[in-house]
Design a protein around this motif. Sequence first.
Motif, PDB file in Angstrom:
ATOM      1  N   ALA A  37      28.217  84.638  72.307  1.00 35.01           N
ATOM      2  CA  ALA A  37      29.626  84.770  72.691  1.00 35.01           C
ATOM      3  C   ALA A  37      29.757  85.359  74.089  1.00 35.01           C
ATOM      4  O   ALA A  37      30.665  85.005  74.849  1.00 35.01           O
ATOM      5  CB  ALA A  37      30.376  85.625  71.679  1.00 35.01           C
ATOM      6  N   ARG A  39      31.632  83.677  77.294  1.00 36.16           N
ATOM      7  CA  ARG A  39      32.687  84.422  78.008  1.00 36.16           C
ATOM      8  C   ARG A  39      32.381  84.484  79.502  1.00 36.16           C
ATOM      9  O   ARG A  39      33.262  84.268  80.343  1.00 36.16           O
ATOM     10  CB  ARG A  39      32.805  85.827  77.425  1.00 36.16           C
ATOM     11  CG  ARG A  39      33.802  86.716  78.170  1.00 36.16           C
ATOM     12  CD  ARG A  39      33.956  88.071  77.496  1.00 36.16           C
ATOM     13  NE  ARG A  39      32.667  88.702  77.236  1.00 36.16           N
ATOM     14  CZ  ARG A  39      31.928  89.335  78.151  1.00 36.16           C
ATOM     15  NH1 ARG A  39      32.365  89.410  79.415  1.00 36.16           N
ATOM     16  NH2 ARG A  39      30.784  89.887  77.838  1.00 36.16           N
ATOM     17  N   ASN A  69      32.915  81.119  81.089  1.00 35.03           N
ATOM     18  CA  ASN A  69      34.343  80.838  81.256  1.00 35.03           C
ATOM     19  C   ASN A  69      34.918  81.584  82.461  1.00 35.03           C
ATOM     20  O   ASN A  69      35.709  81.029  83.223  1.00 35.03           O
ATOM     21  CB  ASN A  69      35.096  81.232  79.983  1.00 35.03           C
ATOM     22  CG  ASN A  69      36.595  81.115  80.149  1.00 35.03           C
ATOM     23  OD1 ASN A  69      37.135  80.033  80.322  1.00 35.03           O
ATOM     24  ND2 ASN A  69      37.275  82.257  80.134  1.00 35.03           N
ATOM     25  N   ILE A 127      29.739  79.025  68.495  1.00 33.47           N
ATOM     26  CA  ILE A 127      30.894  79.397  69.330  1.00 33.47           C
ATOM     27  C   ILE A 127      31.596  78.116  69.732  1.00 33.47           C
ATOM     28  O   ILE A 127      30.959  77.182  70.228  1.00 33.47           O
ATOM     29  CB  ILE A 127      30.470  80.187  70.589  1.00 33.47           C
ATOM     30  CG1 ILE A 127      29.772  81.497  70.194  1.00 33.47           C
ATOM     31  CG2 ILE A 127      31.682  80.487  71.456  1.00 33.47           C
ATOM     32  CD1 ILE A 127      28.282  81.357  70.131  1.00 33.47           C
ATOM     33  N   ALA A 158      34.643  76.581  72.093  1.00 31.67           N
ATOM     34  CA  ALA A 158      35.616  76.780  73.168  1.00 31.67           C
ATOM     35  C   ALA A 158      36.522  75.561  73.236  1.00 31.67           C
ATOM     36  O   ALA A 158      36.362  74.685  74.095  1.00 31.67           O
ATOM     37  CB  ALA A 158      34.891  76.995  74.492  1.00 31.67           C
ATOM     38  N   SER A 205      37.966  79.054  66.829  1.00 29.21           N
ATOM     39  CA  SER A 205      37.931  78.315  68.086  1.00 29.21           C
ATOM     40  C   SER A 205      38.735  79.046  69.158  1.00 29.21           C
ATOM     41  O   SER A 205      39.851  79.524  68.902  1.00 29.21           O
ATOM     42  CB  SER A 205      38.508  76.909  67.875  1.00 29.21           C
ATOM     43  OG  SER A 205      38.488  76.187  69.082  1.00 29.21           O
ATOM     44  N   GLY A 206      38.152  79.157  70.364  1.00 31.89           N
ATOM     45  CA  GLY A 206      38.831  79.813  71.477  1.00 31.89           C
ATOM     46  C   GLY A 206      39.368  78.803  72.472  1.00 31.89           C
ATOM     47  O   GLY A 206      39.378  77.588  72.240  1.00 31.89           O
ATOM     48  N   GLU A 261      38.347  85.702  75.182  1.00 30.12           N
ATOM     49  CA  GLU A 261      37.262  86.160  74.319  1.00 30.12           C
ATOM     50  C   GLU A 261      36.949  85.062  73.317  1.00 30.12           C
ATOM     51  O   GLU A 261      37.813  84.273  72.947  1.00 30.12           O
ATOM     52  CB  GLU A 261      37.662  87.446  73.583  1.00 30.12           C
ATOM     53  CG  GLU A 261      37.867  88.649  74.492  1.00 30.12           C
ATOM     54  CD  GLU A 261      36.562  89.137  75.128  1.00 30.12           C
ATOM     55  OE1 GLU A 261      35.488  88.884  74.541  1.00 30.12           O
ATOM     56  OE2 GLU A 261      36.622  89.752  76.199  1.00 30.12           O
ATOM     57  N   TYR A 262      35.695  85.042  72.856  1.00 30.88           N
ATOM     58  CA  TYR A 262      35.256  83.991  71.951  1.00 30.88           C
ATOM     59  C   TYR A 262      34.575  84.599  70.733  1.00 30.88           C
ATOM     60  O   TYR A 262      33.689  85.447  70.866  1.00 30.88           O
ATOM     61  CB  TYR A 262      34.305  83.030  72.676  1.00 30.88           C
ATOM     62  CG  TYR A 262      35.000  82.282  73.791  1.00 30.88           C
ATOM     63  CD1 TYR A 262      35.666  81.086  73.544  1.00 30.88           C
ATOM     64  CD2 TYR A 262      35.038  82.796  75.089  1.00 30.88           C
ATOM     65  CE1 TYR A 262      36.332  80.409  74.564  1.00 30.88           C
ATOM     66  CE2 TYR A 262      35.699  82.136  76.103  1.00 30.88           C
ATOM     67  CZ  TYR A 262      36.347  80.937  75.837  1.00 30.88           C
ATOM     68  OH  TYR A 262      37.015  80.282  76.842  1.00 30.88           O
TER      69      TYR A 262
END
Length: 561
Positions: free
Chosen positions: A409, A413, A416, A446, A448, A470-471, A481-482
């Motif tokens: 994660a 992050r 991203n 993870i 995204a 899901s982020g 944040e994920y």
Amino acid sequence: MAYLLITTSPREGEVCHLDKPKVVIGRHPDCDILMGTLDVSRHHAQVLCINNEWFLEDLHSTNGTEVNQQPVTCRCKLAEGDAIGVIDTVLEFHEALAPDSAPSEPSVSSVRVLVADGGQADELVVLSRRDAGPDREAVGEQGSSRSRASVEAELKALLKITRSLRKRLDLDQVLPHILDALFEIFPRADRGFIVLREDDGTLSSRWTKLRQADATQQICISRTVLTQVVESQQAVLTADALDDSRFKNSDSLSQSSVRSMMCAPLIDSADRSFGAVQVDATRGGRFNEEDLEVLLGVATQASIAIDNARLHARALEQHAVERDLELADRIQRSLLPASSPSVSGYRFYHCYRPATYVGGDFYDYVCLPNGQVAVLVADVSGHGLAAAMLTAKLAGLVQYRLLTAARPADAVRELNDRLAADLLDDHFITMALAQISPASGEVTLINAGHVPPLLVLGGEQVVELGRDHSGLPLGVNGHAEYGETTFELPRGGTLVMYTDGIAEAVNAAGESYGADRIRQRLAAGHGSAEELVHALVEDVRQFIEGCAQSDDMCLVCVSRE
């Protein structure tokens, strides 16, 4: 100067000058004569000048080189007109430019010519109009048939201009040769102009010829006259308005320099006007109606030559674009894994099909120092060259983040944050990342903003993974944040990760393949990761049969034996 003339489409008519002792033919960017097809070797053949004689030598190419349809096995001497064959391209060898390739007088392109309203249009009296269409009827001044001398003059002019333009497909060669021919045909002509319609619809002078050239002068020609000629598809013959009794007392016309002018439209094969050719007499000469008929005939031939040159230029541009795209495709594929990981007890398999030359989907395997394997699938918004460039950027960042971050994660992050600072507002990347511990079968997932991966179990059971955690897609918000989803990949189970190009594949009826059909196909399948991938891809292919692929497709499967 010796040269090679390409005689096969789509580059027919292109001239390759032999301007140095060694000229290399091939598909590598550093070759002197580039060939875009993959059948051509990187350095395929070379033309050499030795003691003022020219030779051809094959550079151990895969598919060989020919001269006059005979294989080249050693260095061979070239003779005038020899045909060099490189796969599907034929290049004709010539010792020097043909005698008619040099213009009688150099045309002047540097003179500033303004196409403006008013001016000349008010200073000229139209004496005659002639339709420029193929069914036009040529008549003399009293309605009688044209004289034999006029017909012969037109035929002579057409023959001359046809010979002059026969081997030329470059617009900057075609235009001056048209004006050179007109100046020989019409000794009274003092100025000549070729005006073409630009992409925005405006008319602009593309080439000029002056009997007495002065590159410092500025010339203004009438937009009114040109527009009438182009839109009506009628050629016009005019005379100085001072010759008309109605204008004899007009002081404003006393400075007019044009004593006689002819203007004819240029019309393409689809019967659309795309410009005009104009000749002026400024030193007292006068054109007549027979001259106008000759100009019409020349304009018809010139239209064909210019239209062909423009089509040829577009074909060359398209060829260059396709060559660049082929290179971009090879570069992009080099960023993808060359092979699947070799991990005891696991099978990895993937399939990637871009919708165009290059795509916006991406996948990768990253073997980590702790023995874990990270598998990721990503989809850049849009597809094509822009999307491919973003996948290259992603490929350069993702491995470093995975190798240095403490948790999956954290890697996503940090990735991203970096992409959010670099990507344009209208671009983003969806990604699914699965980090697998081979010994235990534990998987950390993870997501995204990507399509939820699927877990295929025995008994026709397919489970959707990680939707609740899901982020945001990468690049949307720099402070996202994920969350992580952890599950076990059981023995006999398969993890399936894919991009939305599969679910959104459309058939002839306008129906989408859909996520439900993906799950049904996977549930009905049996066997290894490779077998599941092949079964799903073949089902999608049959579903869209007869329709173009609308989006990139990427599919990665991991099976635990």
